[in-house]
Design an enzyme around this catalytic site. Structure first.
Site, PDB file in Angstrom:
ATOM      1  N   HIS A  82       5.261   8.318  -2.166  1.00 42.78           N
ATOM      2  CA  HIS A  82       4.568   7.098  -2.603  1.00 42.78           C
ATOM      3  C   HIS A  82       5.204   6.552  -3.891  1.00 42.78           C
ATOM      4  O   HIS A  82       5.497   5.363  -3.997  1.00 42.78           O
ATOM      5  CB  HIS A  82       3.075   7.419  -2.803  1.00 42.78           C
ATOM      6  CG  HIS A  82       2.239   6.263  -3.270  1.00 42.78           C
ATOM      7  ND1 HIS A  82       1.233   5.713  -2.514  1.00 42.78           N
ATOM      8  CD2 HIS A  82       2.263   5.539  -4.421  1.00 42.78           C
ATOM      9  CE1 HIS A  82       0.677   4.708  -3.189  1.00 42.78           C
ATOM     10  NE2 HIS A  82       1.286   4.591  -4.352  1.00 42.78           N
ATOM     11  N   GLU A  83       5.433   7.450  -4.858  1.00 48.90           N
ATOM     12  CA  GLU A  83       5.996   7.012  -6.149  1.00 48.90           C
ATOM     13  C   GLU A  83       7.463   6.616  -5.998  1.00 48.90           C
ATOM     14  O   GLU A  83       7.925   5.652  -6.605  1.00 48.90           O
ATOM     15  CB  GLU A  83       5.830   8.109  -7.208  1.00 48.90           C
ATOM     16  CG  GLU A  83       4.394   8.568  -7.452  1.00 48.90           C
ATOM     17  CD  GLU A  83       3.413   7.440  -7.703  1.00 48.90           C
ATOM     18  OE1 GLU A  83       3.823   6.393  -8.239  1.00 48.90           O
ATOM     19  OE2 GLU A  83       2.240   7.584  -7.331  1.00 48.90           O
TER      20      GLU A  83
HETATM   21 ZN   LIG Z   1       1.106   3.294  -5.997  1.00 49.16          ZN
END
Ligand SMILES: [Zn+2]
Length: 169
Positions: A135-136
């Site tokens: 996600h990051e």
């Molecule tokens: Zn995010």
């Protein structure tokens, strides 16, 4: 340490690609501390530099929220070298507040990154930590989790997303 403002969907920076970190100096360490403080105040499990309007290849993950024996960690110039398997689970994002959706992600990763001293580290991640890393990592490439959900789910979330975007129009 300072708490930094988090930009929301609709802000153009969220769609840009971060630049590699070259200098592993006190400024970088201070910035990582600020990211950590900002993440904790906002009760996030991860936060990318992009989300505070800084296009540097840095994100932090509060690994302590995943396993209490682990500590918060900063990842500099991260890469995903290999993926294995997949799993669908719900995600949210501090830049898209209130919106949650199921996202399919790789289950296991081989990753490479640098730590705050500039040392290159190779690691294998799995489960929730692998999910947060992906996600990051996406943020550093201008990708948001809502880009990875089925078109129909996205359509249902559109009114909510437009309302957040409205803040910038
Ligand atoms: Zn995010």
């Amino acid at each position: 340490m300072a708490v930094l403002p988090i930009i929301k969907i609709g802000h153009p920076t969220l769609r840009k690609v971060a630049k590699p970190v070259v200098d592993f100096d006190d400024d970088l360490r201070r910035f990582a501390d600020d990211l950590i403080e900002t993440m904790r105040l906002n009760e996030g499990v991860g936060l990318a530099a992009t989300q505070v309007n800084v296009l540097k290849s840095v994100f932090v993950i509060d690994k302590n929220l995943i396993n209490e024996e682990w500590e918060v960690q900063a990842y500099i110039n991260p890469e995903i070298l290999k993926t294995e398997g997949d799993e669908t689970s719900e995600e949210g994002c501090l830049s898209i507040p209130g919106v949650r959706a199921d996202v399919n992600r790789s289950l296991k990763l081989k990753v490479r990154y640098q730590n705050l001293s500039g040392k290159t580290v190779d690691e294998e991640l799995e489960g929730l930590l692998a999910r947060v890393f992906q996600h990051e990592y996406d943020h550093l490439n201008g990708v948001l989790f809502i880009d990875r959900i089925p078109v129909l789910t996205r359509k249902l979330l559109d009114p909510q997303i437009r309302e957040i975007q409205g803040a910038y129009s």
